[in-house]
Design a protein around this motif. Structure first.
Motif, PDB file in Angstrom:
ATOM      1  N   UNK A  61       0.816  -1.218   0.000  1.00  0.00           N
ATOM      2  CA  UNK A  61       0.000   0.000   0.000  1.00  0.00           C
ATOM      3  C   UNK A  61       0.846   1.263   0.000  1.00  0.00           C
ATOM      4  N   UNK A  62       2.042   1.229   0.566  1.00  0.00           N
ATOM      5  CA  UNK A  62       2.910   2.413   0.604  1.00  0.00           C
ATOM      6  C   UNK A  62       4.303   2.051   0.114  1.00  0.00           C
ATOM      7  N   UNK A  63       5.021   3.064  -0.330  1.00  0.00           N
ATOM      8  CA  UNK A  63       6.385   2.856  -0.808  1.00  0.00           C
ATOM      9  C   UNK A  63       7.309   2.463   0.339  1.00  0.00           C
ATOM     10  N   UNK A  64       7.113   3.054   1.498  1.00  0.00           N
ATOM     11  CA  UNK A  64       7.971   2.709   2.633  1.00  0.00           C
ATOM     12  C   UNK A  64       7.800   1.249   3.045  1.00  0.00           C
ATOM     13  N   UNK A  65       6.584   0.732   2.952  1.00  0.00           N
ATOM     14  CA  UNK A  65       6.364  -0.687   3.259  1.00  0.00           C
ATOM     15  C   UNK A  65       7.006  -1.585   2.207  1.00  0.00           C
ATOM     16  N   UNK A  66       6.975  -1.139   0.946  1.00  0.00           N
ATOM     17  CA  UNK A  66       7.621  -1.916  -0.120  1.00  0.00           C
ATOM     18  C   UNK A  66       9.131  -1.935   0.079  1.00  0.00           C
ATOM     19  N   UNK A  67       9.700  -0.823   0.520  1.00  0.00           N
ATOM     20  CA  UNK A  67      11.147  -0.771   0.776  1.00  0.00           C
ATOM     21  C   UNK A  67      11.494  -1.656   1.971  1.00  0.00           C
ATOM     22  N   UNK A  68      10.648  -1.704   2.978  1.00  0.00           N
ATOM     23  CA  UNK A  68      10.879  -2.613   4.102  1.00  0.00           C
ATOM     24  C   UNK A  68      10.851  -4.067   3.634  1.00  0.00           C
ATOM     25  N   UNK A  69       9.935  -4.395   2.735  1.00  0.00           N
ATOM     26  CA  UNK A  69       9.908  -5.747   2.151  1.00  0.00           C
ATOM     27  C   UNK A  69      11.208  -6.027   1.411  1.00  0.00           C
ATOM     28  N   UNK A  70      11.700  -5.016   0.687  1.00  0.00           N
ATOM     29  CA  UNK A  70      12.946  -5.170  -0.067  1.00  0.00           C
ATOM     30  C   UNK A  70      14.101  -5.486   0.869  1.00  0.00           C
ATOM     31  N   UNK A  71      14.232  -4.716   1.948  1.00  0.00           N
ATOM     32  CA  UNK A  71      15.342  -4.933   2.872  1.00  0.00           C
ATOM     33  C   UNK A  71      15.268  -6.322   3.516  1.00  0.00           C
ATOM     34  N   UNK A  72      14.079  -6.758   3.898  1.00  0.00           N
ATOM     35  CA  UNK A  72      13.974  -8.078   4.522  1.00  0.00           C
ATOM     36  C   UNK A  72      14.233  -9.199   3.509  1.00  0.00           C
ATOM     37  N   UNK A  73      13.778  -9.010   2.261  1.00  0.00           N
ATOM     38  CA  UNK A  73      14.025 -10.039   1.248  1.00  0.00           C
ATOM     39  C   UNK A  73      15.498 -10.107   0.863  1.00  0.00           C
ATOM     40  N   UNK A  74      16.139  -8.947   0.754  1.00  0.00           N
ATOM     41  CA  UNK A  74      17.568  -8.938   0.418  1.00  0.00           C
ATOM     42  C   UNK A  74      18.397  -9.549   1.551  1.00  0.00           C
ATOM     43  N   UNK A  75      17.972  -9.326   2.792  1.00  0.00           N
ATOM     44  CA  UNK A  75      18.682  -9.920   3.925  1.00  0.00           C
ATOM     45  C   UNK A  75      18.508 -11.433   3.955  1.00  0.00           C
ATOM     46  N   UNK A  76      17.318 -11.913   3.593  1.00  0.00           N
ATOM     47  CA  UNK A  76      17.081 -13.352   3.669  1.00  0.00           C
ATOM     48  C   UNK A  76      17.621 -14.100   2.458  1.00  0.00           C
ATOM     49  N   UNK A  77      17.383 -13.581   1.262  1.00  0.00           N
ATOM     50  CA  UNK A  77      17.783 -14.327   0.063  1.00  0.00           C
ATOM     51  C   UNK A  77      19.230 -14.101  -0.341  1.00  0.00           C
ATOM     52  N   UNK A  78      19.745 -12.888  -0.102  1.00  0.00           N
ATOM     53  CA  UNK A  78      21.090 -12.552  -0.587  1.00  0.00           C
ATOM     54  C   UNK A  78      22.069 -12.218   0.522  1.00  0.00           C
ATOM     55  N   UNK A  79      21.608 -12.266   1.778  1.00  0.00           N
ATOM     56  CA  UNK A  79      22.436 -11.945   2.939  1.00  0.00           C
ATOM     57  C   UNK A  79      23.045 -10.550   2.834  1.00  0.00           C
ATOM     58  N   UNK A  80      22.299  -9.640   2.234  1.00  0.00           N
ATOM     59  CA  UNK A  80      22.766  -8.264   2.058  1.00  0.00           C
ATOM     60  C   UNK A  80      22.230  -7.418   3.205  1.00  0.00           C
TER      61      UNK A  80
END
Length: 137
Positions: A61-80
């Motif tokens: 619903x918001x860009x900030x929530x999408x960016x939070x999803x990005x950070x959690x996905x990058x941490x889990x899938x790519x260890x970034x």
């Protein structure tokens, strides 16, 4: 936000922290945060093997929530870690331009999520003769 600003500005313009000044830092809110949108995020991140560019799509619903999803996905899938991720650009992507098959499954206007198990309210009768049925399918 200020530290990321001073990280990127010298790379874009001839400006140092000593000669520049931040006048205000304001958070920009969504105009309508009740509507679900598709967000496309272009990013650059540093992994253990090198620097990679990437494009990812999220539905939120918001860009900030999408960016939070990005950070959690990058941490889990790519260890970034968040300090090694640099967001280059963000955009709202229309439904017909979405590349991710994971997001296109939610574009059907007739999509419904059935409630499979509903727990009935406790009745006034403490001891019932029949067991409550939670499956209505």
């Amino acid at each position: 936000a200020k530290s990321r600003f001073w990280y990127f500005v010298p790379r874009l313009n001839k400006l140092k922290k000593m000669t520049g000044e931040i006048l205000a830092v304001n958070e920009i809110f969504e105009k309508n945060s009740r509507v679900v949108k598709n967000y496309g995020i272009w990013l650059r991140y540093i992994s253990r093997s090198g620097i990679h560019n990437m494009y990812k799509e999220f539905r939120d619903t918001t860009l900030t929530s999408a960016v939070q999803q990005l950070y959690s996905e990058m941490a889990s899938r790519h260890r970034a870690r968040d300090r090694s991720i640099q967001i280059i650009r963000t955009a709202i992507v229309p439904d017909d331009k979405v590349r991710s098959s994971n997001l296109t499954q939610y574009h059907d206007p007739e999509l419904k999520f059935p409630l499979t198990h509903i727990r009935p309210r406790k009745s006034a009768n403490r001891f019932q003769a029949t067991r409550p049925n939670t499956f209505f399918g």
